[in-house]
Design a protein around this motif. Structure first.
Motif, PDB file in Angstrom:
ATOM      1  N   GLY A 172       0.841  -1.191   0.000  1.00 62.61           N
ATOM      2  CA  GLY A 172       0.000   0.000   0.000  1.00 62.61           C
ATOM      3  C   GLY A 172       0.866   1.226   0.000  1.00 62.61           C
ATOM      4  N   GLY A 196       1.180   4.056   1.059  1.00 64.49           N
ATOM      5  CA  GLY A 196       0.676   5.074   1.948  1.00 64.49           C
ATOM      6  C   GLY A 196       1.749   6.023   2.430  1.00 64.49           C
ATOM      7  N   GLU A 243       1.525  -8.608   1.562  1.00 60.95           N
ATOM      8  CA  GLU A 243       0.960  -7.274   1.373  1.00 60.95           C
ATOM      9  C   GLU A 243       1.646  -6.354   2.377  1.00 60.95           C
ATOM     10  N   THR A 246       1.622  -2.396   3.859  1.00 62.43           N
ATOM     11  CA  THR A 246       1.009  -1.073   3.931  1.00 62.43           C
ATOM     12  C   THR A 246       1.914  -0.199   4.783  1.00 62.43           C
ATOM     13  N   ASP A 271     -12.800   3.996  -2.012  1.00 59.62           N
ATOM     14  CA  ASP A 271     -11.611   3.159  -2.117  1.00 59.62           C
ATOM     15  C   ASP A 271     -10.945   3.266  -3.483  1.00 59.62           C
ATOM     16  N   GLU A 272     -11.751   3.252  -4.547  1.00 58.40           N
ATOM     17  CA  GLU A 272     -11.175   3.317  -5.889  1.00 58.40           C
ATOM     18  C   GLU A 272     -10.452   4.636  -6.109  1.00 58.40           C
ATOM     19  N   TRP A 273     -11.086   5.737  -5.672  1.00 54.37           N
ATOM     20  CA  TRP A 273     -10.460   7.056  -5.838  1.00 54.37           C
ATOM     21  C   TRP A 273      -9.193   7.160  -4.999  1.00 54.37           C
ATOM     22  N   LEU A 274      -9.227   6.650  -3.763  1.00 55.52           N
ATOM     23  CA  LEU A 274      -8.045   6.698  -2.905  1.00 55.52           C
ATOM     24  C   LEU A 274      -6.912   5.861  -3.493  1.00 55.52           C
ATOM     25  N   THR A 275      -7.255   4.722  -4.099  1.00 49.29           N
ATOM     26  CA  THR A 275      -6.227   3.892  -4.733  1.00 49.29           C
ATOM     27  C   THR A 275      -5.570   4.634  -5.882  1.00 49.29           C
ATOM     28  N   GLU A 276      -6.387   5.314  -6.705  1.00 51.21           N
ATOM     29  CA  GLU A 276      -5.837   6.102  -7.816  1.00 51.21           C
ATOM     30  C   GLU A 276      -4.933   7.211  -7.282  1.00 51.21           C
ATOM     31  N   ARG A 292      -3.247   7.249  -4.410  1.00 56.64           N
ATOM     32  CA  ARG A 292      -2.000   6.667  -3.903  1.00 56.64           C
ATOM     33  C   ARG A 292      -1.079   6.273  -5.049  1.00 56.64           C
ATOM     34  N   ASP A 293      -1.664   5.708  -6.114  1.00 57.39           N
ATOM     35  CA  ASP A 293      -0.844   5.333  -7.271  1.00 57.39           C
ATOM     36  C   ASP A 293      -0.186   6.563  -7.888  1.00 57.39           C
TER      37      ASP A 293
END
Length: 199
Positions: free
Chosen positions: A12, A14, A57, A59, A175-180, A182-183
């Protein structure tokens, strides 16, 4: 004694540079940013090959590294499969405690972050003790009213608990927006790391 000593501790992204002061942005006190691939590679080299069925995994935030690995599923026979999976996780936690503490000590020395651990077995996922870090924030009246509404409605017992509840809710629904996000941050960090070194 480190916090992770009592924490039995796809990557992750983060991590990021701290800004300002206070928890999560402590200026000179904040640990340095870390390279995603470097941390992942270090743990891959340090962890025992027979612990998990594949890569862990990871994080990472400014305070903690959480390591979660997948365990092979036990044959439950006539027993309850969920209980068998929980038992497999409990056995892993007990049998590897000393080794995991040694890895956590080395990681804390290297990265300036506590290490927490967890395991997945089938559809059972357990995180061992992780840090609970206070985060100071200033809220204006409209935001305070949101928290007070949650408290008054019995959703939370305090403003602090209401704020944690709201953060979890945002995490679940965005979650999807936060993943984008972070990427994108990880890409910026990688480009920065390849840039010219000054000084």
């Amino acid at each position: 004694m480190h916090a992770h000593r009592f924490a039995d501790a796809p990557f992750g992204p983060g991590f990021r540079r701290g800004r300002g002061r206070g928890a999560g942005g402590r200026g000179a006190e904040a640990p340095p940013p870390v390279e995603r691939t470097e941390v992942a590679g270090w743990f891959a080299g340090r962890l025992s090959d027979d612990w998990f069925t594949g890569p862990v995994e990871l994080t990472v935030d400014r305070d903690e590294i959480t390591v979660v690995g997948t365990l092979p599923e036990p044959s439950a026979g006539d027993g309850d499969p969920a209980a068998a999976r929980s038992g497999r996780i409990a056995r892993f936690r007990e049998e590897t405690r000393g080794q995991r503490m040694a890895v956590a000590d080395a990681a804390q020395e290297r990265y300036g972050r506590s290490v927490a651990w967890g395991a997945v077995c089938g559809d059972t996922r357990e995180l061992f003790t992780t840090l609970s870090v206070p985060v100071m924030t200033r809220l204006r009246q409209p935001e305070r009213l949101v928290l007070d509404t949650l408290v008054d409605a019995g959703v939370a017992r305090s403003r602090s608990e209401a704020l944690a509840w709201a953060v979890r809710l945002v995490g679940q629904h965005a979650d999807e927006w936060l993943t984008e996000l972070r990427d994108a941050m990880a890409s910026v960090e990688e480009v920065r790391a390849r840039g010219p070194q000054v000084g």
